[in-house]
Design a protein around this motif. Structure first.
Motif, PDB file in Angstrom:
ATOM      1  N   LEU A 221       0.839  -1.191   0.000  1.00  0.00           N
ATOM      2  CA  LEU A 221       0.000   0.000   0.000  1.00  0.00           C
ATOM      3  C   LEU A 221       0.876   1.243   0.000  1.00  0.00           C
ATOM      4  O   LEU A 221       1.976   1.234   0.560  1.00  0.00           O
ATOM      5  CB  LEU A 221      -0.910   0.026   1.228  1.00  0.00           C
ATOM      6  CG  LEU A 221      -1.851  -1.167   1.434  1.00  0.00           C
ATOM      7  CD1 LEU A 221      -2.665  -0.968   2.706  1.00  0.00           C
ATOM      8  CD2 LEU A 221      -2.765  -1.367   0.229  1.00  0.00           C
TER       9      LEU A 221
ATOM     10  N   ARG B 153      -2.635   4.766   1.873  1.00  0.00           N
ATOM     11  CA  ARG B 153      -3.440   3.537   1.832  1.00  0.00           C
ATOM     12  C   ARG B 153      -4.623   3.655   0.869  1.00  0.00           C
ATOM     13  O   ARG B 153      -5.696   3.090   1.084  1.00  0.00           O
ATOM     14  CB  ARG B 153      -3.926   3.137   3.229  1.00  0.00           C
ATOM     15  CG  ARG B 153      -2.813   2.529   4.058  1.00  0.00           C
ATOM     16  CD  ARG B 153      -3.316   1.893   5.331  1.00  0.00           C
ATOM     17  NE  ARG B 153      -3.583   2.875   6.356  1.00  0.00           N
ATOM     18  CZ  ARG B 153      -4.710   2.955   7.038  1.00  0.00           C
ATOM     19  NH1 ARG B 153      -5.676   2.092   6.810  1.00  0.00           N
ATOM     20  NH2 ARG B 153      -4.875   3.870   7.949  1.00  0.00           N
TER      21      ARG B 153
ATOM     22  N   ALA C 259      -3.175   0.187  -3.960  1.00  0.00           N
ATOM     23  CA  ALA C 259      -2.715  -1.165  -3.628  1.00  0.00           C
ATOM     24  C   ALA C 259      -2.080  -1.788  -4.856  1.00  0.00           C
ATOM     25  O   ALA C 259      -2.702  -1.823  -5.928  1.00  0.00           O
ATOM     26  CB  ALA C 259      -3.879  -2.017  -3.143  1.00  0.00           C
TER      27      ALA C 259
END
Length: 275
Positions: free
Chosen positions: A31, A35, A38
């Protein structure tokens, strides 16, 4: 009206929290610092990701495919799970079948086409697309701003040839920049239906009778040919002035390259062309 404003504000706050990936994820996932991106860094499996927070009824968890990797068979998988990611001793290698076999999980494998789901005992409904300038997508009692849901190609030398295709929303579901979301819509019997949305089009209920007594987290499996995805935040409520301007401009131009000739601020031109 006051209650509506409070509800919209609460949904917006919840969406900001949920619009990122959970710290718990598959072994091959990396990540970014926010975040919101991905990436599967090796192999074709161990790419499971979850939403940071459980979803609210009607709240969509939306991702955009950022990178593809040739040589693998299969594509992105999305769905919902009643398992709190924090409670998993080991993140399963696959969403299908591993996570699904744990129970209380519903996952849908995205394919290049044929993603529309028919109700039990019925034929697949014909595709009836709303005009691309229609500001909201309606799924039962859920109303979602359509503009953010639609994936767009980068404008380029031949984009005037492709533009009619993209306005008709036939960007392949598994292509780069395609946007795919998952949500659940409550039903009168107290359960919920899971819906998959691909580039602003509802694929129909891909799972029925989901229990709503437990929190439901979004599942995103960065699988096989899908290498990297990015979470796209969705603004609920009324479309912004910027979004409304883009809808009007796109409705009245021949193709996106014509936007360069308009007397508009450069940031708005960029927003109209490929955001």
């Amino acid at each position: 009206r006051g209650q509506l404003k409070i509800a919209v504000a609460a949904m917006a706050a919840r969406c900001r929290l949920a619009a990122r990936f959970h710290r718990v994820h598959g072994a091959n996932v990396r990540l970014d610092a926010s975040r919101t991106r991905a990436t599967r860094v090796e192999s074709f499996a161990n790419g499971l990701c979850f939403s940071q927070e459980p979803l609210a009824p009607g709240q969509i968890f939306l991702v955009e495919i950022e990178e593809k990797e040739l040589g693998w068979c299969g594509h992105l998988r999305v769905g919902l799970t009643a398992h709190d990611p924090q409670s998993l001793e080991v993140v399963p290698e696959y969403s299908l079948p591993d996570l699904v076999n744990m129970g209380d999980t519903w996952v849908f494998a995205i394919t290049r086409s044929h993603n529309r789901v028919a109700a039990d005992g019925e034929e697949a409904p014909a595709r009836v697309r709303a005009p691309h300038w229609e500001p909201f997508l309606l799924i039962e009692q859920v109303r979602i701003p359509r503009d953010t849901l639609v994936g767009r190609s980068q404008p380029g030398r031949y984009s005037h040839i492709l533009d009619d295709l993209y306005k008709m929303n036939v960007l392949p579901a598994t292509a780069r920049r395609s946007r795919i979301g998952v949500l659940y819509a409550p039903q009168p019997d107290g359960t919920a239906d899971m819906h998959i949305v691909i580039n602003g089009e509802d694929m129909g209920p891909s799972a029925r009778h989901l229990p709503t007594a437990r929190p439901l987290y979004a599942v995103v499996d960065v699988f096989a040919s899908t290498k990297s995805v990015r979470v796209i935040p969705v603004e609920y409520g009324f479309p912004s002035l910027q979004t409304l301007c883009r809808l009007v401009i796109q409705k009245h131009i021949v193709h996106r390259l014509a936007i360069d000739g308009l007397d508009l601020p450069p940031p708005l031109k960029s927003f109209c062309k490929h955001e």
